[in-house]
Every structure is written in C-alpha cells, then in structure tokens.
Scaffold this motif. Structure first.
Motif, PDB file in Angstrom:
ATOM      1  N   LYS A   7       0.808  -1.261  -0.006  1.00  0.00           N
ATOM      2  CA  LYS A   7      -0.133   0.004   0.018  1.00  0.00           C
ATOM      3  C   LYS A   7       0.934   1.252   0.003  1.00  0.00           C
ATOM      4  O   LYS A   7       1.827   1.497   0.879  1.00  0.00           O
ATOM      5  CB  LYS A   7      -1.029   0.152   1.195  1.00  0.00           C
ATOM      6  CG  LYS A   7      -1.732  -1.085   1.278  1.00  0.00           C
ATOM      7  CD  LYS A   7      -2.562  -1.236   2.571  1.00  0.00           C
ATOM      8  CE  LYS A   7      -3.583   0.187   2.781  1.00  0.00           C
ATOM      9  NZ  LYS A   7      -4.107  -0.009   3.988  1.00  0.00           N
ATOM     10  N   GLU A   9       0.310   5.805  -0.701  1.00  0.00           N
ATOM     11  CA  GLU A   9      -0.523   6.995  -0.794  1.00  0.00           C
ATOM     12  C   GLU A   9       0.110   7.543  -2.376  1.00  0.00           C
ATOM     13  O   GLU A   9       1.077   7.839  -2.558  1.00  0.00           O
ATOM     14  CB  GLU A   9      -0.387   7.983   0.019  1.00  0.00           C
ATOM     15  CG  GLU A   9      -0.905   7.367   1.485  1.00  0.00           C
ATOM     16  CD  GLU A   9      -0.697   8.381   2.716  1.00  0.00           C
ATOM     17  OE1 GLU A   9      -0.462   9.446   2.419  1.00  0.00           O
ATOM     18  OE2 GLU A   9      -0.698   7.876   3.750  1.00  0.00           O
ATOM     19  N   SER A  33       5.836  -0.700  10.894  1.00  0.00           N
ATOM     20  CA  SER A  33       5.044  -1.670  11.581  1.00  0.00           C
ATOM     21  C   SER A  33       5.777  -3.161  11.780  1.00  0.00           C
ATOM     22  O   SER A  33       6.409  -3.643  10.465  1.00  0.00           O
ATOM     23  CB  SER A  33       3.959  -1.791  10.570  1.00  0.00           C
ATOM     24  OG  SER A  33       3.440  -3.507  10.952  1.00  0.00           O
ATOM     25  N   SER A  54      -3.432   3.688  -1.378  1.00  0.00           N
ATOM     26  CA  SER A  54      -4.366   3.693  -0.184  1.00  0.00           C
ATOM     27  C   SER A  54      -4.710   5.288  -0.136  1.00  0.00           C
ATOM     28  O   SER A  54      -4.253   6.363  -1.072  1.00  0.00           O
ATOM     29  CB  SER A  54      -3.613   3.443   1.037  1.00  0.00           C
ATOM     30  OG  SER A  54      -2.325   4.316   0.932  1.00  0.00           O
ATOM     31  N   ASN A  55      -5.793   5.645   0.860  1.00  0.00           N
ATOM     32  CA  ASN A  55      -6.191   7.038   1.041  1.00  0.00           C
ATOM     33  C   ASN A  55      -6.788   7.738  -0.094  1.00  0.00           C
ATOM     34  O   ASN A  55      -8.187   8.045  -0.039  1.00  0.00           O
ATOM     35  CB  ASN A  55      -5.226   7.964   1.522  1.00  0.00           C
ATOM     36  CG  ASN A  55      -4.649   7.517   2.894  1.00  0.00           C
ATOM     37  OD1 ASN A  55      -5.267   6.626   3.310  1.00  0.00           O
ATOM     38  ND2 ASN A  55      -3.494   8.110   3.466  1.00  0.00           N
ATOM     39  N   LYS A  58      -8.107   4.053  -3.157  1.00  0.00           N
ATOM     40  CA  LYS A  58      -8.450   3.008  -2.328  1.00  0.00           C
ATOM     41  C   LYS A  58      -8.656   1.706  -3.380  1.00  0.00           C
ATOM     42  O   LYS A  58      -9.556   1.271  -3.337  1.00  0.00           O
ATOM     43  CB  LYS A  58      -9.575   3.079  -1.299  1.00  0.00           C
ATOM     44  CG  LYS A  58      -9.371   4.105  -0.435  1.00  0.00           C
ATOM     45  CD  LYS A  58     -10.241   4.250   0.767  1.00  0.00           C
ATOM     46  CE  LYS A  58      -9.916   5.070   1.830  1.00  0.00           C
ATOM     47  NZ  LYS A  58     -11.013   5.105   2.775  1.00  0.00           N
ATOM     48  N   ASN A 115      -8.367  -5.782   7.467  1.00  0.00           N
ATOM     49  CA  ASN A 115      -7.534  -4.645   7.982  1.00  0.00           C
ATOM     50  C   ASN A 115      -6.784  -3.939   7.296  1.00  0.00           C
ATOM     51  O   ASN A 115      -5.843  -3.991   6.691  1.00  0.00           O
ATOM     52  CB  ASN A 115      -6.282  -5.836   8.798  1.00  0.00           C
ATOM     53  CG  ASN A 115      -5.303  -5.026   9.688  1.00  0.00           C
ATOM     54  OD1 ASN A 115      -5.231  -3.724   9.593  1.00  0.00           O
ATOM     55  ND2 ASN A 115      -4.377  -5.449  10.142  1.00  0.00           N
ATOM     56  N   THR A 116      -7.442  -2.761   7.207  1.00  0.00           N
ATOM     57  CA  THR A 116      -7.036  -1.852   5.897  1.00  0.00           C
ATOM     58  C   THR A 116      -5.869  -0.934   6.408  1.00  0.00           C
ATOM     59  O   THR A 116      -5.347  -0.343   5.500  1.00  0.00           O
ATOM     60  CB  THR A 116      -8.386  -0.867   5.472  1.00  0.00           C
ATOM     61  OG1 THR A 116      -8.612  -0.165   6.445  1.00  0.00           O
ATOM     62  CG2 THR A 116      -9.302  -1.531   4.751  1.00  0.00           C
ATOM     63  N   ARG A 117      -5.316  -1.021   7.568  1.00  0.00           N
ATOM     64  CA  ARG A 117      -4.226  -0.297   8.133  1.00  0.00           C
ATOM     65  C   ARG A 117      -2.982  -0.789   7.840  1.00  0.00           C
ATOM     66  O   ARG A 117      -2.038  -0.257   7.697  1.00  0.00           O
ATOM     67  CB  ARG A 117      -4.373  -0.144   9.681  1.00  0.00           C
ATOM     68  CG  ARG A 117      -5.830   0.596  10.020  1.00  0.00           C
ATOM     69  CD  ARG A 117      -5.885   1.830  10.351  1.00  0.00           C
ATOM     70  NE  ARG A 117      -4.708   2.569  10.901  1.00  0.00           N
ATOM     71  CZ  ARG A 117      -4.396   3.659  10.638  1.00  0.00           C
ATOM     72  NH1 ARG A 117      -4.823   4.652   9.792  1.00  0.00           N
ATOM     73  NH2 ARG A 117      -3.270   4.091  11.532  1.00  0.00           N
ATOM     74  N   LEU A 118      -2.885  -2.061   7.597  1.00  0.00           N
ATOM     75  CA  LEU A 118      -1.488  -2.612   7.578  1.00  0.00           C
ATOM     76  C   LEU A 118      -0.966  -2.473   6.133  1.00  0.00           C
ATOM     77  O   LEU A 118      -1.605  -2.768   5.146  1.00  0.00           O
ATOM     78  CB  LEU A 118      -1.736  -4.334   7.757  1.00  0.00           C
ATOM     79  CG  LEU A 118      -0.350  -5.058   7.837  1.00  0.00           C
ATOM     80  CD1 LEU A 118       0.435  -4.695   9.035  1.00  0.00           C
ATOM     81  CD2 LEU A 118      -0.754  -6.506   8.041  1.00  0.00           C
ATOM     82  N   SER A 119       0.320  -1.883   5.946  1.00  0.00           N
ATOM     83  CA  SER A 119       1.034  -1.329   4.848  1.00  0.00           C
ATOM     84  C   SER A 119       1.446  -2.242   3.834  1.00  0.00           C
ATOM     85  O   SER A 119       1.503  -2.233   2.684  1.00  0.00           O
ATOM     86  CB  SER A 119       1.929  -0.345   5.104  1.00  0.00           C
ATOM     87  OG  SER A 119       2.923  -0.889   5.690  1.00  0.00           O
ATOM     88  N   GLN A 121       0.905  -6.663   3.233  1.00  0.00           N
ATOM     89  CA  GLN A 121      -0.152  -7.774   3.640  1.00  0.00           C
ATOM     90  C   GLN A 121       0.286  -9.000   2.661  1.00  0.00           C
ATOM     91  O   GLN A 121       0.487  -8.875   1.544  1.00  0.00           O
ATOM     92  CB  GLN A 121      -1.538  -7.345   3.368  1.00  0.00           C
ATOM     93  CG  GLN A 121      -1.898  -6.001   3.980  1.00  0.00           C
ATOM     94  CD  GLN A 121      -3.147  -5.668   3.580  1.00  0.00           C
ATOM     95  OE1 GLN A 121      -4.087  -6.247   2.999  1.00  0.00           O
ATOM     96  NE2 GLN A 121      -3.766  -4.358   4.154  1.00  0.00           N
TER      97      GLN A 121
END
Length: 139
Positions: A7, A9, A33, A54-55, A58, A115-119, A121
């Motif tokens: 992911k 931006e 992370s 992301s952001n 999406k 879990n959309t926060r994990l950069s 995956q």
C-alpha cells in the motif's frame, strides 16, 4: 512464489512513480510496523505483489515484483527496520477498488478487507486469482 499487497499513498509514491523507476525498481521503505516488516523479511525474489493506492482511490492498480530480499531500510535511523526492493511488472487492465473487494464473497477473509491499516499484507493464491479475474488481467 508468494503473493503480497503493498500500500502506498499515490500523492506520495504512486504506481506511475514505480513505473518510472524501471527495472532498477525502488526500496519499499518507510514501513514502521513490526508485522509488515516481518512479512517483508519472509519475501523471496520473484514474489508478486498488488500495488494498492491507499487513501486516494483505495484500489489495486498494478502488479509489482520483489527484486531484492529484505535489507536495512535506508530511511531508518534504527537498524531494526528492513525493506525489500520492488519493480513494476504491469498495470492492471482495470483497477479493483476496496469497495469491490469487500463486496466480493470470495474475498471475505482477505487481509485488505479486514485490516485496511496494514501497509504490507499477504495475499493467498486464491485471493490473487480473484483479483486478477476482477481486474481482467490474463497474465
């Protein structure tokens, strides 16, 4: 071969930025992370990843390839942070949005959906096949 999702931006580093790096690719740096770092440590050269905006947007927009094993992240002052290098392989014929993934029953267990926060995956082989189908990518 394993499959992953990376992911970024698009207004910071987007698909076109990776394409512009050519065969030399780019460090997937800046990840702070432990879970994502550990996934990068498990990656092998030749593994494929979805490049996900992301952001903004999406959506999965392209396929990238791991071209260097985990190594110290050049942007980190602390040596505990690693990254891999990736290069662009090809743009997906059609982007696959997060909303579309969430609406697809075959992707109900996909990390991105839950879990959309994990950069960084993991993506299963079955999930990869569904994303390729939805995007119209025939490989």
């Amino acid at each position: 071969m394993a499959f992953w999702l990376f992911k970024s931006e698009p207004d910071v580093f987007g698909w076109d930025d990776l394409v512009a790096r050519g065969a030399a690719g780019e460090e997937w740096d800046g990840v702070r992370s432990y879970q994502a770092r550990n996934m990068m440590r498990a990656m092998k050269v030749g593994d494929l990843g979805l490049f996900y905006h992301s952001n903004i947007g999406k959506e999965a927009v392209g396929i990238c390839e791991v071209i260097a094993l985990a190594h110290p992240d050049s942007t980190a002052a602390d040596p505990k942070w690693d990254c891999v290098d990736v290069r662009a392989v090809r743009r997906l014929p059609r982007a696959v949005s997060l909303d579309e993934a969430k609406a697809e029953p075959r992707l109900k267990d996909m990390v991105l959906v839950n879990n959309t926060r994990l950069s960084v995956q993991p993506v299963t082989e079955a999930e990869w096949a569904v994303i390729m189908e939805l995007s119209g990518d025939r490989g």
